[in-house]
Each structure stands twice: as C-alpha cells, then as structure tokens.
Design a protein around this motif. Structure first.
Motif, PDB file in Angstrom:
ATOM      1  N   GLY A 177       0.858  -0.994  -0.066  1.00 56.37           N
ATOM      2  CA  GLY A 177       0.481  -0.298   0.050  1.00 56.37           C
ATOM      3  C   GLY A 177       0.959   1.033   0.246  1.00 56.37           C
ATOM      4  N   SER A 178      -0.148   2.063   0.691  1.00 58.06           N
ATOM      5  CA  SER A 178       0.449   3.663   0.418  1.00 58.06           C
ATOM      6  C   SER A 178      -0.052   4.406   1.143  1.00 58.06           C
ATOM      7  CB  SER A 178       0.413   4.310  -1.219  1.00 58.06           C
ATOM      8  OG  SER A 178       1.103   3.463  -2.267  1.00 58.06           O
ATOM      9  N   LEU A 179       1.398   5.469   1.693  1.00 57.72           N
ATOM     10  CA  LEU A 179       1.223   6.550   2.269  1.00 57.72           C
ATOM     11  C   LEU A 179       1.966   7.952   2.443  1.00 57.72           C
ATOM     12  CD1 LEU A 179       1.406   4.752   5.815  1.00 57.72           C
ATOM     13  CD2 LEU A 179      -0.580   6.101   5.562  1.00 57.72           C
ATOM     14  N   THR A 180       1.146   8.362   1.992  1.00 56.18           N
ATOM     15  CA  THR A 180       1.455  10.400   2.220  1.00 56.18           C
ATOM     16  C   THR A 180       2.080  11.065   3.063  1.00 56.18           C
ATOM     17  OG1 THR A 180       0.859  10.347   0.299  1.00 56.18           O
ATOM     18  CG2 THR A 180       2.023  12.859   0.653  1.00 56.18           C
ATOM     19  N   LEU A 181       3.683  11.382   3.877  1.00 55.64           N
ATOM     20  CA  LEU A 181       3.821  11.952   5.441  1.00 55.64           C
ATOM     21  C   LEU A 181       3.590  13.622   4.635  1.00 55.64           C
ATOM     22  CD1 LEU A 181       6.368   9.796   6.722  1.00 55.64           C
ATOM     23  CD2 LEU A 181       3.077   8.999   6.912  1.00 55.64           C
ATOM     24  N   SER A 182       3.196  14.337   5.916  1.00 55.86           N
ATOM     25  CA  SER A 182       3.812  15.834   5.361  1.00 55.86           C
ATOM     26  C   SER A 182       4.480  16.196   6.913  1.00 55.86           C
ATOM     27  CB  SER A 182       2.295  16.313   5.766  1.00 55.86           C
ATOM     28  OG  SER A 182       1.552  15.918   4.462  1.00 55.86           O
ATOM     29  N   CYS A 183       5.220  17.184   6.614  1.00 61.12           N
ATOM     30  CA  CYS A 183       5.672  17.828   7.072  1.00 61.12           C
ATOM     31  C   CYS A 183       5.798  19.972   6.958  1.00 61.12           C
ATOM     32  CB  CYS A 183       6.934  17.461   7.018  1.00 61.12           C
ATOM     33  SG  CYS A 183       8.619  18.311   8.475  1.00 61.12           S
ATOM     34  N   ALA A 184       5.072  20.332   8.298  1.00 66.47           N
ATOM     35  CA  ALA A 184       5.159  20.995   7.974  1.00 66.47           C
ATOM     36  C   ALA A 184       5.687  22.016   8.876  1.00 66.47           C
ATOM     37  CB  ALA A 184       3.457  21.926   8.375  1.00 66.47           C
ATOM     38  N   ALA A 185       6.736  23.362   8.314  1.00 64.73           N
ATOM     39  CA  ALA A 185       7.547  23.691   8.635  1.00 64.73           C
ATOM     40  C   ALA A 185       7.307  25.622   9.577  1.00 64.73           C
ATOM     41  CB  ALA A 185       9.249  23.983   8.462  1.00 64.73           C
TER      42      ALA A 185
ATOM     43  N   ILE B  78       6.632  19.790   3.982  1.00 68.45           N
ATOM     44  CA  ILE B  78       7.186  18.944   2.864  1.00 68.45           C
ATOM     45  C   ILE B  78       6.508  17.587   2.587  1.00 68.45           C
ATOM     46  CG2 ILE B  78      10.132  20.000   2.915  1.00 68.45           C
ATOM     47  CD1 ILE B  78      10.144  17.409   5.122  1.00 68.45           C
ATOM     48  N   TYR B  79       6.685  16.514   2.103  1.00 68.99           N
ATOM     49  CA  TYR B  79       5.764  15.394   1.738  1.00 68.99           C
ATOM     50  C   TYR B  79       6.692  14.123   1.298  1.00 68.99           C
ATOM     51  CZ  TYR B  79       2.106  19.035   1.298  1.00 68.99           C
ATOM     52  OH  TYR B  79       2.109  20.116   1.481  1.00 68.99           O
ATOM     53  N   LEU B  80       6.605  13.065   1.918  1.00 68.37           N
ATOM     54  CA  LEU B  80       7.125  11.622   1.449  1.00 68.37           C
ATOM     55  C   LEU B  80       6.245  10.735   0.958  1.00 68.37           C
ATOM     56  CD1 LEU B  80      10.001  10.445   1.226  1.00 68.37           C
ATOM     57  CD2 LEU B  80       9.279   9.346   3.940  1.00 68.37           C
ATOM     58  N   GLN B  81       5.829  10.746  -0.690  1.00 65.85           N
ATOM     59  CA  GLN B  81       5.191   9.742  -0.893  1.00 65.85           C
ATOM     60  C   GLN B  81       5.343   7.962  -0.613  1.00 65.85           C
ATOM     61  OE1 GLN B  81       3.235  10.920  -4.421  1.00 65.85           O
ATOM     62  NE2 GLN B  81       2.827   8.968  -5.072  1.00 65.85           N
ATOM     63  N   MET B  82       4.946   7.611   0.022  1.00 69.20           N
ATOM     64  CA  MET B  82       5.558   6.292  -0.520  1.00 69.20           C
ATOM     65  C   MET B  82       4.692   5.061  -0.452  1.00 69.20           C
ATOM     66  SD  MET B  82       7.365   6.327   3.956  1.00 69.20           S
ATOM     67  CE  MET B  82       4.517   6.015   5.323  1.00 69.20           C
ATOM     68  N   ASN B  83       5.200   4.267  -1.785  1.00 63.88           N
ATOM     69  CA  ASN B  83       4.386   3.305  -2.212  1.00 63.88           C
ATOM     70  C   ASN B  83       4.850   2.273  -2.181  1.00 63.88           C
ATOM     71  OD1 ASN B  83       2.814   5.696  -3.693  1.00 63.88           O
ATOM     72  ND2 ASN B  83       4.445   6.018  -5.127  1.00 63.88           N
ATOM     73  N   SER B  84       4.523   1.034  -2.534  1.00 60.90           N
ATOM     74  CA  SER B  84       4.691  -0.404  -2.470  1.00 60.90           C
ATOM     75  C   SER B  84       5.501  -0.696  -0.717  1.00 60.90           C
ATOM     76  CB  SER B  84       5.635  -0.416  -3.598  1.00 60.90           C
ATOM     77  OG  SER B  84       5.140  -0.454  -5.166  1.00 60.90           O
ATOM     78  N   LEU B  85       5.048   0.099   0.627  1.00 58.99           N
ATOM     79  CA  LEU B  85       5.169  -0.488   1.156  1.00 58.99           C
ATOM     80  C   LEU B  85       5.510  -1.709   1.589  1.00 58.99           C
ATOM     81  CD1 LEU B  85       3.446   2.900   3.027  1.00 58.99           C
ATOM     82  CD2 LEU B  85       5.553   2.649   2.606  1.00 58.99           C
ATOM     83  N   LYS B  86       6.631  -1.956   2.589  1.00 58.50           N
ATOM     84  CA  LYS B  86       6.831  -3.019   2.839  1.00 58.50           C
ATOM     85  C   LYS B  86       7.204  -3.565   4.595  1.00 58.50           C
ATOM     86  CE  LYS B  86      10.206  -4.114  -0.665  1.00 58.50           C
ATOM     87  NZ  LYS B  86      11.549  -4.264  -1.705  1.00 58.50           N
TER      88      LYS B  86
END
Length: 122
Positions: A16-24, A79-87
């Motif tokens: 699956g996938s998740l997208t993380l956010s980091c607000a400064a 900033i974002y971290l789009q994470m696909n094909s998670l293990k």
C-alpha cells in the motif's frame, strides 16, 4: 526557532501507500535542506530522502529509490514523503528534519519534528 510537525502516519498493508507531511513554522532559511528519517525500534535514525527548499534538488536512500518520493510546497512551508509499495521493513517512526545542507547523516540536521508512526503489516 524552527518547528517541524509531521503528520500522515498510520497503519497500511504491505504494498500500500501513505503520504507523510511535515509542516515547518517559525524561522526558515531558503537554502536549507529537509530530510526524512526512519527510526525502527531499538535502532538509530536512518535516512530515507532529502530535498532542498530552493531548487528542489533531491536525494534518497538506495533502499527506497523507486518507491518513495520527496517533494515540497514552499508556499505552505511543507514537505511530503510519498511512500508506495510499502514493505513491513519500512515500519518505524518517521521524522522530518531541517539542516544547512542536503545530507544523509542525522547529525547534519539541526531541527527535528516529533515523528509520526508508520506501521506496515504483512
């Protein structure tokens, strides 16, 4: 002072996938770099991906190339971290950090968020 707040973590099944956010917030520097790190239980922080505020130059760890994508929205100071094909091996606390240069070692970063938990089930 720079404040970093991560969000978007959660539980996801392998593949699956998740997208993380980091607000400064607070003082930011246009030539600073941002990085995402993963810390598994009992282990040190490990670099995942980094990006410069200016220019958008990026780098990423070999283990996430082709799966994770870092990006930025300068207008939102996020900033974002789009994470696909998670293990399952991707499980850990994901923290964002800010530093004067784009680097892969956590000691090169000056400011850190509190982290957000990512759990990948098998």
């Amino acid at each position: 002072q720079v404040q970093l707040v991560e969000s978007g973590g959660g539980l996801v099944q392998a593949g699956g996938s998740l997208t993380l956010s980091c607000a400064a917030s607070g003082r930011t520097f246009s030539d600073y770099a941002m990085g995402w790190f993963r810390q598994a239980p009992g282990k040190e922080r490990e670099f995942r991906a980094g990006i410069r505020w200016s220019g958008g130059w990026t780098t990423s760890a070999d283990s996430v190339k082709g799966r994770f994508t870092i990006s930025r929205d300068n207008a939102k100071n996020t900033i974002y971290l789009q994470m696909n094909s998670l293990k399952p091996e991707d499980t850990g606390i994901y923290s964002c950090a800010a530093g004067p240069r784009l680097a892969e070692h956590p000691h090169d970063y000056e400011y850190w968020g509190q982290g957000t938990q990512v759990t990948v089930s098998s």
